[in-house]
Structure formats: structure tokens, C-alpha cells
Motif scaffolding. Sequence first.
Motif, PDB file in Angstrom:
ATOM      1  N   THR A 123      -1.142 -13.944  10.494  1.00 51.04           N
ATOM      2  CA  THR A 123      -0.453 -12.810  11.120  1.00 51.04           C
ATOM      3  C   THR A 123      -1.453 -11.837  11.725  1.00 51.04           C
ATOM      4  OG1 THR A 123       1.401 -12.991   9.575  1.00 51.04           O
ATOM      5  CG2 THR A 123       1.125 -10.892  10.724  1.00 51.04           C
ATOM      6  N   GLN A 124      -2.523 -11.576  11.009  1.00 49.09           N
ATOM      7  CA  GLN A 124      -3.557 -10.679  11.536  1.00 49.09           C
ATOM      8  C   GLN A 124      -4.234 -11.289  12.757  1.00 49.09           C
ATOM      9  OE1 GLN A 124      -5.769 -10.307   7.831  1.00 49.09           O
ATOM     10  NE2 GLN A 124      -5.086  -8.180   7.605  1.00 49.09           N
ATOM     11  N   ARG A 158      -1.890 -10.907  15.657  1.00 49.38           N
ATOM     12  CA  ARG A 158      -1.882  -9.540  16.176  1.00 49.38           C
ATOM     13  C   ARG A 158      -3.113  -9.272  17.032  1.00 49.38           C
ATOM     14  NH1 ARG A 158      -0.066  -6.615  10.505  1.00 49.38           N
ATOM     15  NH2 ARG A 158       2.182  -7.091  10.667  1.00 49.38           N
ATOM     16  N   PRO A 163       3.546 -12.051  16.623  1.00 44.90           N
ATOM     17  CA  PRO A 163       3.526 -10.756  15.943  1.00 44.90           C
ATOM     18  C   PRO A 163       4.411  -9.712  16.591  1.00 44.90           C
ATOM     19  CG  PRO A 163       1.561 -11.013  17.281  1.00 44.90           C
ATOM     20  CD  PRO A 163       2.291 -12.324  17.322  1.00 44.90           C
TER      21      PRO A 163
END
Length: 307
Positions: free
Chosen positions: A4-5, A8, A42
Motif C-alpha cells: 500500500t505504501q 501511494r 491507493p
Amino acid sequence: MSKTQQARLGAALALAVGLYFRNPAYALLLGLATRLLTGVNPLHSVAKWGKLSLQAAIVLLGFTLGFDRMLQVSADYGLVVAVFVLGTLALGFLLAKALASETGEATLLSSGTAICGGTAIATLAPIIQAKPHNVGVAMALVFLLNAVALLTFPYIGQVLELSQQDFGAWVALAIHDTSSVVATAAIYGDEAAVVATTVKLGRTLWLIPLAFAVSLIYRSSEARLRVPGFILLFILAAGLGSVVPMGDDLLTGISVVSKTLLVVALGMIGLEIDRSTLSQVSWRSVALGVGLWALVAPIALALVLWT
């Protein structure tokens, strides 16, 4: 760093690079790469803003066009649009018959190529009761061909030394979705973007009679015949641009904002396509979608140059 990071970071990079170079193609490709590599979108919770960004960008272009110019461009290319739409539909069904493609898939791909890509597919899918698989395949192919056009058409235009008006009219016919039409034309120049938007919206209106005809053929009550609101706002903006004095600085500012919104819209579109959708594409689907587009894209250019 979690996926997820990473997603993003990739999304932020896609938008930053696209905005820095003012090139929607970069945002599209980096957004697509982010989704395919991480499997995460994201910005899924704000995906609707991508559509709104595109529509706002198109409406803002209306201010730089003017109502008289819009009517003139529409009149100049009205016959060409009609010939292209009807000819593409005919070629699509002939090619589908030769490839023994599914009727539903052929209807979606032919209509999407002839009129307005994903919008046509989404409109006709409930009318013909298309299978989810057919819809997913058609959407994936349209997206991939839009990406190819976005990356290659500006260079083709430069090699052929096309004028701003000719290039704008060509991409308005040859590219499926409105977002990619406007973005590709904007890369080539402001004048091309204005012409492309006008011709493309005229082409999009063919979805109304097509949806009506298909609903009669399939005896369906699922047709939803309405003109998208942003088209009406575009026309209103063109009218205001003709009667309200606007200085060069204001028009330049409107153009910059419009291009910024296009970058945001294309970046979000890239994040929407995942590996599972792409894996559904069969060789018949590719042959039909790519083959039809390869036939009609040069025909569209010939029609524009003839006009």
C-alpha cells in the motif's frame, strides 16, 4: 515498505511527473505500472474524482473555443464523423464474423471503437445483457489501445507534419475514449485540443441513436438515452467564451488548469486497470479489437485530410 505504501508512492510519482512535464501520457503509464506492480490502487476511494477531473478539463476548453467556432468545427466535420461511425460499425461486424467472435463481445468492441470507448461499452452492456467477462475484456482492450495512441499519435503527427486542426480532428475519430482524445491532442497543441474536443463530443452523440437501435434489436428496456451533463456544460462554456471578454492571461490560465486536470484524470485511469482484467483477453478479442482499430485509424486520417 508495504504494498500500500509502495502504491501511494507510485501514485504520487505518476501525478508529479505528469504535472511537471504537463504530459498526461506519463501519468497514465506510471499509474498503470504502479497498479500492475503492486496490485493496489491507493486512490480507489477517490476514483470518482478522476472522472470529474476529465469532465472539468473538457468544460474549461469550451471557454477557449467560442460558440461560433464550435458550430463551425461541428459543421465542417459532421459528415466525416457520420461516415466514420457507420463505416466502423460495419467493418467491426464483418471482422467479427470472419473471426467467429461472440456477438456480445463484437457489439461492445465495434461500438466502442466507432463512438466512445468505455462509455459506449458501459451503455450497451446492460442493453445486450453482456457477460461480465465480455465487458472486462472490451474495457481492457480499449484502455490498452488508448495508451498506445497516447504515446504514438503525437509523434506520427509530427512526422506527417499535420496541422493542429487536422491532428485534432484525426485523434477525435481514431481514439476511443474522450479522456485519451483530449490528452493526446493537448500534447500536440492547444488548438488541436480544442478541435479534438469539439469533434469528439459530436461523435459521442451518436451513442444516442445507437443505443436506441440496439435496444430495438435486443428488445431491451435497459436503454438509458441521455446526453452527458458535461457536454451541455461544454456548450455553455463555449457560449460564455463568445460573449464575455477574456484576456490572454485568463485564457492561458484556463488552459493550464485544464491540462493539470487531464494529468490527474489520466493518472487515476491508469490506476484502475489490474492484472486480472488484462488476463481475460483472448486472441480473438485482441484480433478483433486491434484489427478493427488498425483498419479505421488510417481511414480516419484519410477522411480528415480529404475534408
